[in-house]
Design an enzyme around this catalytic site. Structure first.
Site, PDB file in Angstrom:
ATOM      1  N   ARG A  67       0.373  -1.362   0.040  1.00 56.27           N
ATOM      2  CA  ARG A  67       0.035  -0.171  -0.123  1.00 56.27           C
ATOM      3  C   ARG A  67       0.462   1.462   0.272  1.00 56.27           C
ATOM      4  O   ARG A  67       0.718   2.360   0.091  1.00 56.27           O
ATOM      5  CB  ARG A  67      -1.184  -0.208   0.553  1.00 56.27           C
ATOM      6  CG  ARG A  67      -1.800  -1.134   1.214  1.00 56.27           C
ATOM      7  CD  ARG A  67      -3.292  -0.960   1.863  1.00 56.27           C
ATOM      8  NE  ARG A  67      -3.226  -2.723   2.101  1.00 56.27           N
ATOM      9  CZ  ARG A  67      -5.017  -2.724   1.781  1.00 56.27           C
ATOM     10  NH1 ARG A  67      -5.278  -1.531   0.419  1.00 56.27           N
ATOM     11  NH2 ARG A  67      -5.808  -3.704   1.738  1.00 56.27           N
ATOM     12  N   THR A  68       2.182   1.293  -0.502  1.00 60.21           N
ATOM     13  CA  THR A  68       3.252   1.853  -0.519  1.00 60.21           C
ATOM     14  C   THR A  68       2.131   3.380  -1.577  1.00 60.21           C
ATOM     15  O   THR A  68       1.546   2.937  -2.502  1.00 60.21           O
ATOM     16  CB  THR A  68       3.977   1.464  -1.376  1.00 60.21           C
ATOM     17  OG1 THR A  68       4.629   0.584  -0.120  1.00 60.21           O
ATOM     18  CG2 THR A  68       5.788   2.312  -1.408  1.00 60.21           C
ATOM     19  N   GLY A  73      -6.567  -0.523  -7.392  1.00 63.21           N
ATOM     20  CA  GLY A  73      -7.537   0.770  -6.988  1.00 63.21           C
ATOM     21  C   GLY A  73      -7.711   2.121  -6.990  1.00 63.21           C
ATOM     22  O   GLY A  73      -7.213   2.562  -7.611  1.00 63.21           O
ATOM     23  N   THR A 118     -11.049  -3.697  -7.412  1.00 65.06           N
ATOM     24  CA  THR A 118     -10.559  -3.677  -6.682  1.00 65.06           C
ATOM     25  C   THR A 118     -12.303  -4.944  -5.487  1.00 65.06           C
ATOM     26  O   THR A 118     -12.833  -5.353  -6.534  1.00 65.06           O
ATOM     27  CB  THR A 118     -11.990  -2.622  -5.998  1.00 65.06           C
ATOM     28  OG1 THR A 118     -13.265  -2.611  -5.405  1.00 65.06           O
ATOM     29  CG2 THR A 118     -12.781  -2.364  -7.158  1.00 65.06           C
ATOM     30  N   ASP A 165     -14.336  -4.694  -3.492  1.00 67.63           N
ATOM     31  CA  ASP A 165     -15.167  -4.559  -2.621  1.00 67.63           C
ATOM     32  C   ASP A 165     -16.269  -4.204  -4.228  1.00 67.63           C
ATOM     33  O   ASP A 165     -17.489  -3.546  -3.750  1.00 67.63           O
ATOM     34  CB  ASP A 165     -15.284  -3.768  -2.097  1.00 67.63           C
ATOM     35  CG  ASP A 165     -14.107  -3.470  -0.763  1.00 67.63           C
ATOM     36  OD1 ASP A 165     -14.851  -4.622  -0.847  1.00 67.63           O
ATOM     37  OD2 ASP A 165     -13.929  -2.854  -0.230  1.00 67.63           O
ATOM     38  N   ARG A 221     -30.702 -19.605  16.410  1.00 69.07           N
ATOM     39  CA  ARG A 221     -29.806 -18.548  17.070  1.00 69.07           C
ATOM     40  C   ARG A 221     -30.131 -17.765  15.359  1.00 69.07           C
ATOM     41  O   ARG A 221     -30.360 -17.963  14.399  1.00 69.07           O
ATOM     42  CB  ARG A 221     -28.477 -18.719  16.817  1.00 69.07           C
ATOM     43  CG  ARG A 221     -27.962 -19.303  18.164  1.00 69.07           C
ATOM     44  CD  ARG A 221     -26.780 -19.845  17.629  1.00 69.07           C
ATOM     45  NE  ARG A 221     -26.020 -20.468  19.394  1.00 69.07           N
ATOM     46  CZ  ARG A 221     -25.022 -21.352  19.275  1.00 69.07           C
ATOM     47  NH1 ARG A 221     -24.117 -21.904  18.302  1.00 69.07           N
ATOM     48  NH2 ARG A 221     -24.266 -22.190  20.429  1.00 69.07           N
ATOM     49  N   GLU A 232     -18.995  -4.865   6.531  1.00 71.91           N
ATOM     50  CA  GLU A 232     -17.708  -4.134   7.926  1.00 71.91           C
ATOM     51  C   GLU A 232     -17.909  -2.845   7.623  1.00 71.91           C
ATOM     52  O   GLU A 232     -17.721  -2.203   9.098  1.00 71.91           O
ATOM     53  CB  GLU A 232     -15.946  -4.861   7.205  1.00 71.91           C
ATOM     54  CG  GLU A 232     -15.758  -3.783   6.689  1.00 71.91           C
ATOM     55  CD  GLU A 232     -14.376  -4.265   5.951  1.00 71.91           C
ATOM     56  OE1 GLU A 232     -13.623  -4.777   6.452  1.00 71.91           O
ATOM     57  OE2 GLU A 232     -13.880  -4.348   4.599  1.00 71.91           O
ATOM     58  N   GLN A 259     -12.028 -14.049   1.981  1.00 70.67           N
ATOM     59  CA  GLN A 259     -12.695 -13.033   0.766  1.00 70.67           C
ATOM     60  C   GLN A 259     -12.097 -13.200  -0.507  1.00 70.67           C
ATOM     61  O   GLN A 259     -12.165 -12.761  -1.498  1.00 70.67           O
ATOM     62  CB  GLN A 259     -14.036 -12.584   1.558  1.00 70.67           C
ATOM     63  CG  GLN A 259     -15.029 -13.116   2.118  1.00 70.67           C
ATOM     64  CD  GLN A 259     -15.507 -11.525   3.080  1.00 70.67           C
ATOM     65  OE1 GLN A 259     -16.867 -10.721   1.698  1.00 70.67           O
ATOM     66  NE2 GLN A 259     -15.024 -11.415   4.596  1.00 70.67           N
TER      67      GLN A 259
END
Lengths: 345, 345, 345, 345
Positions: free
Chosen positions: C73-74, C106, C129, C131, C166, C225, C277
């Site tokens: 992620r630099t 991304g 991505t 997402d 449940r 999340e 995932q």
């Protein structure tokens, strides 16, 4: 330092690479052994076609299907005959500085290994049979994977059968033994499981098909490729006429489908699962079994326990004589088949 | 005609429905038995909450995860105490015309079954533990499925670790025994397998992490939820402070990640596989095992072999006394753990 | 001959290797291009950490998860600032004889690519991505795989919920957009889907949970999340206090579980699917999409169509300006969320 | 209150049940519609074989393969002819109080629906084709699942091919269009993809097989069942002689295998994936698509938008005239096939 040759022989089987990896990692890390890969089974031994196998070269192999060494169905002796063949192999091993062999294979391979052993080759065997038909081992790697793949595939066939009110036939592997058919058939609640060890008449099969159909269920037949009905004159052959003396249209499943359809009036479709049962990533269970066997094989080499093979017994890995897996197949005993019979019909 | 009550108790486990199905099919078809479903484990027995279970109602259950009867962690005796509880249960069984019980559960459930049996309730047990920690059975259904699910999930974690040069931690089930961690760890070539049976220091763990990293590999740690390092003052608790006296952030995996990262300088991520390990369709292997156990349980009922449980031994299904699974867990023996150690570091 | 540098940047994503493979195969076979792999995203570009990438080195990568080039992620500019950073990168490219860049990443990565492009670096982007939140592309590779993995995992959670009566919560990825939650929630018939784009009150959530429970069903909540309830003062933070000002016990799913349990009286369990995932083999759909995008990227290089990125639109692969994916996220529009609402409660 | 009949017609397809569920849930909850299930496609409509479908009866269907309504390939008109057939159907609908029809099927089914619509039957269509060959919809449910299953199966075949140095042929579905072969072939990096839309000579095919073999790779051929080589006099027939005028041994894959083996000298094996491609649980992507289409269909009924069908376009669900899917297949365009060609050979 012991220098060990490894070969994989016979049909492909998930877990072969995991055995190789375990041999090399365990042997090089804990026993100071060195390894040589013999390419394409006995062929590589006969032709001295070897590669180096070190620690780095086997990392990541645990989940890889197939065998990085290649395999073949070549005989180790061939035209040279047994005596000449053994001498030739010994010379090749000596030239390459190989002290011991780990041979991973089925009944034929282990029989050849036993012959080599009787001529003084330092050899340890690892049983390999996707059909689970080797005596001396409770289970063999590859078998668990084949059962899981067959189970998933047959689960899929069932919903199609239900939508179309068809009888579905799934042909699974098993030329001489019905272990895959038995386990996959129980797992998928087959209304008939047909295996080489148990003859059944077409009348019986059609009865098993009609009963669930009359209850509004979709009949499911799981048949091993080596099944022979009582009416058949011979097991199905590879080419030419089938066991009913008609032009052969495929395996036993393809032969049964039109007969069941004609006799019961229930539309019937057959699927031959084929090679997908023996390829691809091994299941977790097979990776564990293969890893344990590979580790045990180099431990046997370290102990100079020649002429043995490693085997699964209960929850243990044990050593047995190579002769224990040679000469007789581990077929499905009648009581194991009977265990499934409450699902039939 | 024998009328049999079936109950499932304790945590969910793939294969419960396959056991129920096998009991009902085998019993009603071959032994002329009748079946009653007892809802939500002991609760349904205490409250006389029963349903009919016939042949038709269990068809198709073989591949269905969970239990159609429901389950709970209720005790069978509760406020009534043992004597009062047993009397109450016997009355409930008598009212419903139930002659015998098949109880599917873990150590606690089988202990309660043994007490009932000692008071004359006609009872047969079926061992159920996803953790594989019951004595008297080689393997238990659900365990195979959990290993396969964990193996697949950890395979996925590894590629992410490789892309990011991270250490990946996978926390799997196993509060008191490390069987899932051991098998899934071997299957995925973990560089460290941490289980409740084997203490390890943080120094040791960090060393196992650093070694593969220095070879350019991605370190993988598979840890059972019940693992305790030598530095820990206590097993991790459910809430509040963790074993290192810091605010608790999750399970043992989440606790180890920042420590490993801090000590080794290697970015570390933890994933807790959690409930996905115990839900969903059973694997083929578990369907076969569950079916065989369910069949064997009604056969034991037919033979009036009370106070026994059915169990897996080698390739056989056998009957043993209920007491064999009570009072001691089947933990991972040191030699089985050592078998995996050549993969470490 | 054009010499192209390829880099992968940001979080891991299934399909990265398939893009790399397609670029190299297509480019070297059909366009006579040469390739250089840039290691660990922008880091490798800044530090001139390059490897050769030829045809042979990418064979077999199509199904491999992660990225063989590594990722980080630099930032590409860092302490040098934009101007200095660009100059430094240009010098590195010149030294290595690299004429053009293919940047797979991304929103942040593509924004940096656009800056480089504006300074004359010949660059083509490939959107990445998991997402699915990049504007300008209908779907992005990795997303399909994540949805399949989440769907399978949630299927498993449901049977456990049913056995124990449940409420089950599954927390999936999606910090800023709810695409994975929306698709996996629809696929698994969630009774509530909670996404960052749509606030919901705890009362509403509890109502969605209670309704199916009263009908005898097992409530299922799928939450991204990044979801924030109307009562929350802030999105959940990584450490320290949670959004309800209590000691943080994990993600939003872990935070919701005790609240739902307390308010509804229904036992509730949460599972965070986490890194599984984004790792592992891409699905067939993602392999196809990644392969098509990789091929299109080198075609854009051949056409000297700099400053563009390739994207999926309907059934086509198109080229759009890099700016189209920069500065705004593709969030779930209200009408797409409403589409799922008939499943709720 | 509108009372809607639903029928599923033609070959089984994963996602049919998800469409049915979405129709009934959405319609009964949000539009106050009532539903009637028509059994076994047009047969149930002709024979007035109906069942009630309420909210409760469709819960849990989302992940179930097949169709709970059953299906058949029956024509709606049959011996009565179009006029008589239409009148008969209208009478059946009137008797059962059914106001509108939702018809889920392929090209033939939608053509019949169009005829009914032209005679005033209030009808909305939902496209169903596992082969993805319907015009007017970008993708159809079932197709995604088939591609995933084929991809997984072919991945498995590849390792077996590598171990044995064989050419592997995988025959997938696709009588008239090659979408499954194209996508599964790209996903598995096939060295040849053979589809009905693109003739290829045996020389070309053998060349594609020999090239990777000479590089030490295992050739993989993915062939759609409807492929015809330039030398073939006819598509392969179901029975009797094959397209090369030899006794037919199976599908096109089985026909090609011995020819390739003979011409190239490379051992070649063929596997026909068959019915496993169309049965079983739908993938997450197909569940989402099927759910969206089902919802859109009852919305079209509410809007009295008769004679339309719902379809996927880009990321949207749209309505188009039934005629758009009738009379012409959506085959693989040459440029899409060319996209894959850089993988060949």
């Amino acid at each position: 330092m012991t220098r060990i040759g490894i070969l994989t022989s016979g049909g492909d089987c998930p877990g072969l690479n995991a055995v190789i990896r375990a041999c090399v990692l365990r042997g090089s890390r804990d026993h100071g052994q060195e390894f040589v890969g013999i390419l394409d089974g006995w062929r590589g031994l006969v032709e001295a076609d070897f590669i180096d196998l070190d620690w780095m070269s086997v990392r990541g192999l645990g989940k890889l299907g197939g065998t990085i060494l290649g395999t073949s169905r070549t005989s180790p002796f061939g035209e040279r005959g047994e005596a000449g063949g053994v001498a030739h192999i010994k010379a090749n091993l000596r030239s390459a500085g190989v002290d011991a062999l780990i041979v991973i294979g089925g009944e034929g391979t282990l029989a050849a290994a036993q012959i080599l052993s009787s001529h003084g080759v330092q050899i340890v065997g690892v049983p390999k049979t996707i059909d689970n038909d080797l005596s001396a081992t409770d289970y063999s790697f590859g078998f668990h994977t084949a059962v899981e793949i067959a189970t998933e595939a047959i689960d899929r066939l069932k919903t199609t059968g239900e939508s179309h009110h068809r009888c579905m036939i799934a042909e699974v592997m098993g030329r001489h033994s019905g272990w895959i058919a038995l386990h996959a058939g129980i797992a998928t609640s087959a209304h008939a499981i047909l295996i080489p060890e148990q003859k059944a008449s077409l009348d019986q099969i059609c009865d098993w098909v009609q009963q669930p159909f009359q209850r509004g269920r979709t009949p499911l037949v799981v048949v091993a490729e080596g099944f022979v009905s009582t009416e058949m004159t011979q097991p199905h052959s590879e080419r030419g006429l089938d066991a009913f003396n008609r032009p052969r249209l495929g395996g036993i499943g393809d032969q049964l489908a039109p007969i069941i359809e004609e006799r019961t009036g229930i539309e019937t479709r057959s699927t031959t699962l084929g090679h997908i049962q023996r390829g691809g990533a091994p299941s977790g269970a097979d990776r564990v079994l293969a890893t344990r066997l590979g580790r045990a094989a180099v431990d046997a080499v370290k102990d100079a326990d020649w002429g043995t093979m490693v085997a699964s017994r209960g929850t243990d890995i044990v050593r047995v004589g190579l002769e224990e897996s040679v000469g007789r197949l581990k077929t499905v005993p009648p009581e194991r088949y009977d265990e499934a019979s409450f699902l039939f019909g």
